[in-house]
Scaffold this active site. Structure first.
Site, PDB file in Angstrom:
ATOM      1  N   ASP A  88      -2.365   6.335  -5.896  1.00 43.78           N
ATOM      2  CA  ASP A  88      -2.578   5.393  -4.800  1.00 43.78           C
ATOM      3  C   ASP A  88      -2.710   3.978  -5.349  1.00 43.78           C
ATOM      4  O   ASP A  88      -3.497   3.727  -6.260  1.00 43.78           O
ATOM      5  CB  ASP A  88      -3.842   5.791  -4.025  1.00 43.78           C
ATOM      6  CG  ASP A  88      -4.130   4.858  -2.863  1.00 43.78           C
ATOM      7  OD1 ASP A  88      -3.189   4.586  -2.092  1.00 43.78           O
ATOM      8  OD2 ASP A  88      -5.278   4.407  -2.722  1.00 43.78           O
ATOM      9  N   ASP A  91       0.831  -1.193   0.000  1.00 44.94           N
ATOM     10  CA  ASP A  91       0.000   0.000   0.000  1.00 44.94           C
ATOM     11  C   ASP A  91       0.869   1.247   0.000  1.00 44.94           C
ATOM     12  O   ASP A  91       1.626   1.476   0.951  1.00 44.94           O
ATOM     13  CB  ASP A  91      -0.892  -0.014   1.244  1.00 44.94           C
ATOM     14  CG  ASP A  91      -1.905   1.115   1.278  1.00 44.94           C
ATOM     15  OD1 ASP A  91      -2.057   1.807   0.247  1.00 44.94           O
ATOM     16  OD2 ASP A  91      -2.545   1.312   2.322  1.00 44.94           O
TER      17      ASP A  91
END
Length: 460
Positions: A337, A138
């Site tokens: 992201d 992430d």
């Protein structure tokens, strides 16, 4: 709201400290029903290729290449979870949280939904001798954490596929003290249990990870790092699937990127596979930068020091510029992201993109989407259609990124595909470049050089 949340987090942390010992060792408007299948689409067979460079293999957690037995999700479920993540990101950025990975707003917790920290997983090793753990990676988080014994389900840890890490079996494991420099720099709600540094991370849907800040050996393929800081979770609340935890690739000092800077120079790249039935890679260091990469500047903002900001300046559809003023993207800004699935645009920018795309798609039959996130859908079938116009994202530095078919059309059923973008609530929310628009690209994060690069033809 922020004050109440802070006291709730503090109470949860210290309740945790008192109870855990220190470890020693629908139907559509036209009434037509759409059949929505679980992923993967369109093929059920894994076409994994051996990656020969320095790095880790990336696998879609719901695809046939995943090591997780029986973990499936429909496109609707994935996109519902995606909205939870977007809400969490917007809240973190808007409220300027000074505490890493903790938001100052409470969002409704919906049973059966997770934070969805990411659909892509990698396998790394912890401890001496190493124990392999499959975790999500992430770029929107910095602290790496895994579940650790003695938690064993119930109110402790959720059920993961890998055996839960046992610190007592690692000769290199060490818990960090409350007065350590690492604990003071964590920027998380912390507490002490017998002078041991404890941390608390709370996500937007109410999911939590609580545990002890620790050190141990981390193994990334053939690269070994001693004294790697990570969270050894003793209590995990929420649905993280069957993963063992999270690999934090954000920009904070505690992130993997920062902790491996001496060897890798704060450079990494990834390529996300175009379909769940194939694989990609996550690469670190000099091997991450390949010929043909075009770079745009990385931006740093005080309200999101862990995030990767860049300047989106325009969008093209079918070779024509969409009429969107550059200023629309300037404030509050744009982040890229890895964990968000569908890119979110300012509402006025999305309206302009939608209008241009609909015009270019006039020969196709419109369809009603079974997912409210999408409002521009067509009868396309399951195969890639070369007649769909190209959508190109334009970034500062004359960097044009072709989103490709998989970043333009999101297949939501066996017959219906939708424009793979969505609108924010208004123009005041942050633009988010999601992973659908990153598929098959080499995405290079040269953090030390202050730049982010894109290159075609990745995952080879």
């Amino acid at each position: 709201m922020a004050t109440n949340t802070y006291f709730f987090l503090t109470f949860s942390l210290f309740s945790f400290l008192c109870n855990f010992p220190v470890i020693l060792g629908a139907k559509s408007d036209n009434h037509r029903l759409l059949r929505v299948r679980p992923l993967p689409l369109p093929t059920e067979a894994c076409s994994s290729k051996e990656y020969k460079g320095r790095g880790l293999k990336i696998v879609h957690r719901y695809g046939p290449c995943s090591p997780f037995d029986g973990e499936k999700a429909t496109p609707i479920q994935i996109l519902q979870q995606d909205q939870s993540r977007v809400n969490w990101l917007q809240a973190r950025l808007t409220h300027n949280s000074s505490r890493l990975d903790v938001q100052d707003t409470t969002l409704p917790a919906r049973p059966g939904e997770s934070l969805n920290t990411g659909n892509y997983i990698v396998t790394v090793g912890f401890g001496t001798p190493k124990t392999d753990m499959t975790i999500v990676f992430d770029t929107g988080s910095s602290l790496t954490w895994i579940q650790c014994q003695p938690c064993n389900g119930g109110d402790g840890c959720y059920k993961q596929q890998d055996p839960i890490f046992n610190p007592a079996e690692s000769s290199s494991y060490l818990q960090l003290s409350c007065d350590s420099a690492e604990c003071s720099q964590l920027s998380l709600p912390t507490g002490c249990s017998s002078s041991t540094c404890a941390y608390l991370i709370t996500y937007g849907d109410g999911s939590q990870s609580l545990g002890f800040l620790s050190r141990d050996t981390l193994t990334l393929s053939s690269d070994i790092f001693t004294n790697f800081q990570f969270g050894c979770a003793q209590q995990s609340r929420g649905l993280f699937g069957k993963t063992a935890g999270l690999l934090g690739l954000g920009r904070r000092p505690v992130s993997l990127v920062s902790q491996t800077a001496t060897k890798f120079g704060r450079v990494f790249s990834y390529c996300l596979p175009s379909v769940p039935s194939s694989t990609g890679y996550l690469t670190f260091g000099a091997d991450a930068i390949k010929p043909g990469i075009k770079f745009t500047p990385l931006i740093t903002k005080s309200n999101g020091p862990s995030f990767y900001f860049l300047n989106l300046i325009g969008i093209n559809v079918g070779g024509q510029a969409v009429a969107i003023p550059t200023s629309t993207f300037e404030s509050p800004g744009t982040i890229i992201d890895s964990g968000t699935v569908i890119s979110r645009l300012p509402s006025s920018a999305y309206a302009a993109l939608r209008s241009a795309f609909r015009q270019a798609m006039s020969k196709y039959t419109p369809a009603t989407s079974p997912i409210s996130l999408f409002d521009t859908c067509y009868e396309l079938g399951g195969a890639e259609d070369p007649g769909v116009p190209k959508v190109v994202l334009r970034f500062e530095g004359d960097v044009d990124v072709n989103a490709g078919y998989s970043g333009t059309i999101r297949q939501v059923s066996e017959t219906v595909g939708c424009l793979a973008f969505a609108a924010n609530d208004g123009d005041g929310d942050f633009t988010i470049i999601g992973n659908s628009q990153q598929l098959t690209l080499d995405v290079v994060y040269d953090v030390a050089g202050g730049r982010l690069g894109f290159g075609p033809g990745g995952c080879r």
